[in-house]
Design a protein around this motif. Sequence first.
Motif, PDB file in Angstrom:
ATOM      1  N   UNK A 179      50.179  55.415  50.298  1.00 34.81           N
ATOM      2  CA  UNK A 179      48.761  55.348  50.578  1.00 34.81           C
ATOM      3  C   UNK A 179      48.485  54.047  51.329  1.00 34.81           C
ATOM      4  N   UNK A 180      47.893  54.165  52.528  1.00 33.62           N
ATOM      5  CA  UNK A 180      47.756  53.000  53.408  1.00 33.62           C
ATOM      6  C   UNK A 180      46.896  51.891  52.803  1.00 33.62           C
ATOM      7  N   UNK A 181      45.689  52.180  52.292  1.00 33.95           N
ATOM      8  CA  UNK A 181      44.858  51.062  51.813  1.00 33.95           C
ATOM      9  C   UNK A 181      45.466  50.272  50.666  1.00 33.95           C
ATOM     10  N   UNK A 182      46.195  50.951  49.752  1.00 32.98           N
ATOM     11  CA  UNK A 182      46.685  50.263  48.557  1.00 32.98           C
ATOM     12  C   UNK A 182      48.178  49.983  48.581  1.00 32.98           C
ATOM     13  N   UNK A 183      48.939  50.704  49.411  1.00 37.18           N
ATOM     14  CA  UNK A 183      50.387  50.573  49.399  1.00 37.18           C
ATOM     15  C   UNK A 183      51.053  51.315  48.266  1.00 37.18           C
ATOM     16  N   UNK A 184      50.284  52.039  47.439  1.00 34.89           N
ATOM     17  CA  UNK A 184      50.869  52.802  46.332  1.00 34.89           C
ATOM     18  C   UNK A 184      51.649  53.987  46.869  1.00 34.89           C
ATOM     19  N   UNK A 185      52.656  54.396  46.115  1.00 32.67           N
ATOM     20  CA  UNK A 185      53.555  55.442  46.597  1.00 32.67           C
ATOM     21  C   UNK A 185      52.947  56.826  46.422  1.00 32.67           C
ATOM     22  N   UNK A 186      53.374  57.717  47.294  1.00 37.84           N
ATOM     23  CA  UNK A 186      53.066  59.135  47.229  1.00 37.84           C
ATOM     24  C   UNK A 186      54.374  59.910  47.389  1.00 37.84           C
ATOM     25  N   UNK A 187      54.382  61.164  46.979  1.00 36.88           N
ATOM     26  CA  UNK A 187      55.557  62.042  47.085  1.00 36.88           C
ATOM     27  C   UNK A 187      56.725  61.584  46.213  1.00 36.88           C
ATOM     28  N   UNK A 218      67.882  66.280  31.328  1.00 37.97           N
ATOM     29  CA  UNK A 218      67.805  65.513  32.577  1.00 37.97           C
ATOM     30  C   UNK A 218      66.563  64.632  32.564  1.00 37.97           C
ATOM     31  N   UNK A 219      66.746  63.426  33.097  1.00 40.05           N
ATOM     32  CA  UNK A 219      65.625  62.509  33.351  1.00 40.05           C
ATOM     33  C   UNK A 219      65.795  61.972  34.765  1.00 40.05           C
ATOM     34  N   UNK A 220      64.738  62.066  35.580  1.00 35.83           N
ATOM     35  CA  UNK A 220      64.839  61.623  36.968  1.00 35.83           C
ATOM     36  C   UNK A 220      63.535  60.975  37.399  1.00 35.83           C
ATOM     37  N   UNK A 221      63.638  59.889  38.137  1.00 35.75           N
ATOM     38  CA  UNK A 221      62.448  59.216  38.652  1.00 35.75           C
ATOM     39  C   UNK A 221      62.752  58.633  40.026  1.00 35.75           C
ATOM     40  N   UNK A 222      61.735  58.569  40.878  1.00 33.20           N
ATOM     41  CA  UNK A 222      61.876  57.902  42.173  1.00 33.20           C
ATOM     42  C   UNK A 222      60.510  57.416  42.624  1.00 33.20           C
ATOM     43  N   UNK A 223      60.521  56.469  43.560  1.00 28.90           N
ATOM     44  CA  UNK A 223      59.285  55.811  43.993  1.00 28.90           C
ATOM     45  C   UNK A 223      58.550  56.546  45.103  1.00 28.90           C
ATOM     46  N   UNK A 224      59.119  57.655  45.601  1.00 27.75           N
ATOM     47  CA  UNK A 224      58.425  58.412  46.628  1.00 27.75           C
ATOM     48  C   UNK A 224      58.733  57.923  48.032  1.00 27.75           C
ATOM     49  N   UNK A 225      58.608  58.834  49.000  1.00 26.20           N
ATOM     50  CA  UNK A 225      58.959  58.509  50.379  1.00 26.20           C
ATOM     51  C   UNK A 225      57.740  58.295  51.260  1.00 26.20           C
ATOM     52  N   UNK A 226      56.533  58.302  50.674  1.00 30.47           N
ATOM     53  CA  UNK A 226      55.317  58.093  51.463  1.00 30.47           C
ATOM     54  C   UNK A 226      54.423  57.103  50.727  1.00 30.47           C
ATOM     55  N   UNK A 231      44.272  59.955  48.893  1.00 28.77           N
ATOM     56  CA  UNK A 231      43.906  59.065  47.794  1.00 28.77           C
ATOM     57  C   UNK A 231      45.120  58.600  47.002  1.00 28.77           C
ATOM     58  N   UNK A 232      45.109  57.332  46.651  1.00 28.90           N
ATOM     59  CA  UNK A 232      46.159  56.806  45.774  1.00 28.90           C
ATOM     60  C   UNK A 232      46.061  57.404  44.378  1.00 28.90           C
ATOM     61  N   UNK A 233      44.930  58.031  44.071  1.00 33.49           N
ATOM     62  CA  UNK A 233      44.756  58.675  42.769  1.00 33.49           C
ATOM     63  C   UNK A 233      45.239  60.123  42.765  1.00 33.49           C
ATOM     64  N   UNK A 234      45.792  60.580  43.889  1.00 32.61           N
ATOM     65  CA  UNK A 234      46.399  61.916  43.890  1.00 32.61           C
ATOM     66  C   UNK A 234      47.493  61.990  42.833  1.00 32.61           C
ATOM     67  N   UNK A 235      47.696  63.162  42.266  1.00 38.32           N
ATOM     68  CA  UNK A 235      48.758  63.324  41.279  1.00 38.32           C
ATOM     69  C   UNK A 235      49.115  64.801  41.170  1.00 38.32           C
ATOM     70  N   UNK A 236      50.269  65.059  40.549  1.00 34.86           N
ATOM     71  CA  UNK A 236      50.704  66.408  40.202  1.00 34.86           C
ATOM     72  C   UNK A 236      51.415  66.322  38.852  1.00 34.86           C
ATOM     73  N   UNK A 237      50.917  67.067  37.883  1.00 30.18           N
ATOM     74  CA  UNK A 237      51.504  67.053  36.549  1.00 30.18           C
ATOM     75  C   UNK A 237      51.763  68.489  36.092  1.00 30.18           C
ATOM     76  N   UNK A 238      52.831  68.648  35.327  1.00 24.71           N
ATOM     77  CA  UNK A 238      53.165  69.980  34.820  1.00 24.71           C
ATOM     78  C   UNK A 238      53.969  69.843  33.532  1.00 24.71           C
ATOM     79  N   UNK A 239      53.666  70.711  32.575  1.00 26.62           N
ATOM     80  CA  UNK A 239      54.441  70.809  31.337  1.00 26.62           C
ATOM     81  C   UNK A 239      54.705  72.289  31.075  1.00 26.62           C
ATOM     82  N   UNK A 240      55.956  72.657  30.883  1.00 28.88           N
ATOM     83  CA  UNK A 240      56.246  74.041  30.518  1.00 28.88           C
ATOM     84  C   UNK A 240      57.319  74.086  29.439  1.00 28.88           C
ATOM     85  N   UNK A 241      57.211  75.103  28.611  1.00 28.01           N
ATOM     86  CA  UNK A 241      58.204  75.312  27.569  1.00 28.01           C
ATOM     87  C   UNK A 241      58.341  76.818  27.332  1.00 28.01           C
TER      88      UNK A 241
END
Length: 733
Positions: A215-223, A205-213, A290-300
């Motif tokens: 960041x106000x100052x930059x307009x970058x997506x969150x969630x 599976x491969x899935x991507x989306x632009x997020x539903x929220x 922050x627009x620099x917020x992130x969440x990353x995960x790798x599992x195997x």
Amino acid sequence: MKPIIATGASALAILAALAAAAPAAAQQAPSEGVVTLDEIIITAQRRAQNLQEVPIAVTAFNAETLERTGATGIQDVAGKAPGVTLTQFNIGEPQIYIRGVGTTSDSAASDPSIGVSIDEVSIGRAGASALAFLDIERVEILRGPQGTLYGRNASGGALNIYTRRPELTNGGYLTARIGSFDERTFEGVFNRALGEATAARMAFRYSTNDGYAENVPTGRSLEGGTSYGARLSLQTDSGRWTLLGQADFGHDDLDGHARIPVTTASTAAPFVALINSLRSGLDIRQSFSSADNYQERTNWGFTGRADWTGDRFGFVSLTSVRDNSYSWRDNLGGLPFPGFPLSVDDQAEEDARQFSQEFRLTSLPGSTVSWVAGAYFFQEEVERSERFIVGAGLPIAPPSFGGDTTFLQDATNTSYAAFAQATVPFAEIWELTVGARWTRDNREVHQIALDNEGGANPPPGIPLGPGGSPYNARGEESFSEPTWKVALAVEPLDDVRLYASYDRGYKAGSFPSTAQNGPQSVSPLASELLDNYEIGLKSTLFDGRLRFNAAAFWLDYQDLQVYELLGLTLVTSNAAAEVEGFELETALALTGNITVGGSYTSLDGQFTSNAVSGALTLPYNGNALPRTPDSQYTLYVDGEWDAFGGLVAARADYQWTDDFFFDPSNNPEVLSPAHDLVSAYLSWEGPTGLKLSLYGKNLTDTEYQTHIIKNVGIGFSVFGAPRSWGFALTQSF
């Protein structure tokens, strides 16, 4: 016992009487040919059984139901099972609660309260369980302690995920999906027979989306963000042996959370005015996080399973190695600093590796006495770091209370267990199940707290200071406990089964994270013990058209491990608690095409003691347990018809959750209001294997919180996704 049990017993007695009259009523019902509910086969007791024959409160979701509810992860099924809630601090910390039992601990030296397994392999870290539902056969949610067959980290229940095994056929499917927030998903399954006794299966599976929220100052997506993964399975039969090997890999690269401050009547008026000014004109999905917020995960992981069938018993060996790494960054306030006089930048990384081995001996299908016995070994190594960069200003705190601190944990958690359980029928209609498990857990932990400013701006930054100090400490502790199960079932009428059970659950003691000083960091919390008393009814009535199940229970909790964020300090303690309630589940085949059903849960969970943390007494006695709504219910209608040269399927789901508190303080700012969610699904599948699917989630555009952190009378919240839709095109072959 407790009033709810007495009430539940009376209710079940009435239901049993109604069930006794059911056959006569069924004789008078109009015949529509073969109109029955499908039989549900589960393996909750480590062997294949009809759901209606198991003296446990279980909810099962098959692959068809998962598809028609748009389920892509455990968060999509949790709310559809009685007594279950799931909230999520971040990608690595899903918080599952069943009947009021769960935990919010993120410590490297602790266990979840709800056991999560994938193909019977226990997942040690909560973050490694938040996997996408890829090529899933079914999901089973077991409610109540599962200390006999599932062990130390299933004191409140178990959530078991079963993937599809390779089959001796050639086939598969490909799916392309588009949806709200510019979602784009592509997935597929390929199954191949590699001879007369060997088959392979690959799912991706491969899935991507632009997020539903945003960041106000930059307009970058969150969630939003991107996820991808794959699983490869190989199975072969050789005489009495069946060998299965699986390898899987997954990666998530997601945007961070959009936190929104929510005020209440108890929030100080100046803060209300300030927040209203800063957020003027914004909605709940626009944040200063922050627009620099992130969440990353790798599992195997790799899993090897060997099944052997003898003349008198069977043997199972289950070996697994898993690795999970995740990191995230979250601005916990979601407000601009210094416009708002507090900013908390929370950054965490965790690497966890686990090895598990289980051996089981089992009775053969059809044996008069059904039994299972085995031994289990588990070990995990967890390295975790969490950094807090805090900006503070009056009136919340002097600027000197800000700072930069890091907490490091290096933990090794080891567990050994031996277990056995048997079900013995007697006197034609009675059945006794008895089981026991002995578990020994050992924890070793190295805890370090650093003031990254090197003492240049005393006191050290919160949450370590001002009352704490840097430390470097080591601790070790062992815990052991017997757990057991006793269940008595009777089937006075065909397809009507009553049961009474007593279960003991256990979760090993734990070392806290983000402790304030060295001695606290190596002072473990006591082990949790949970006694569950339950009576239940499982019935299939009107010639198989109606399934009606009910359970009433009382849980007595000793040394519940409790976590509360006071200001920016995590306080850990043990407390006593009780939960009483009842659950109903039903499904009715109205016709050969349409099924309706639903569930209802009533819970009353509360602390029965205060908690003590060092010199601090926490006034919990009488407070409601976190994540324990007084009531929940679900309704659904599901149907399929031959139409337009193919098969049309449709489903609508409604779920309602009463309000509940996010932490044991029961403060107004951690109250999540009651809310409902509505989803729907429609598909058409042609004779060539082409399927068109349309689905919608949160169709009423409900605003609801998926997580809350409290501070200064404000609930800094993450809100769930708004109304969304998706369209999928699938080709089977």
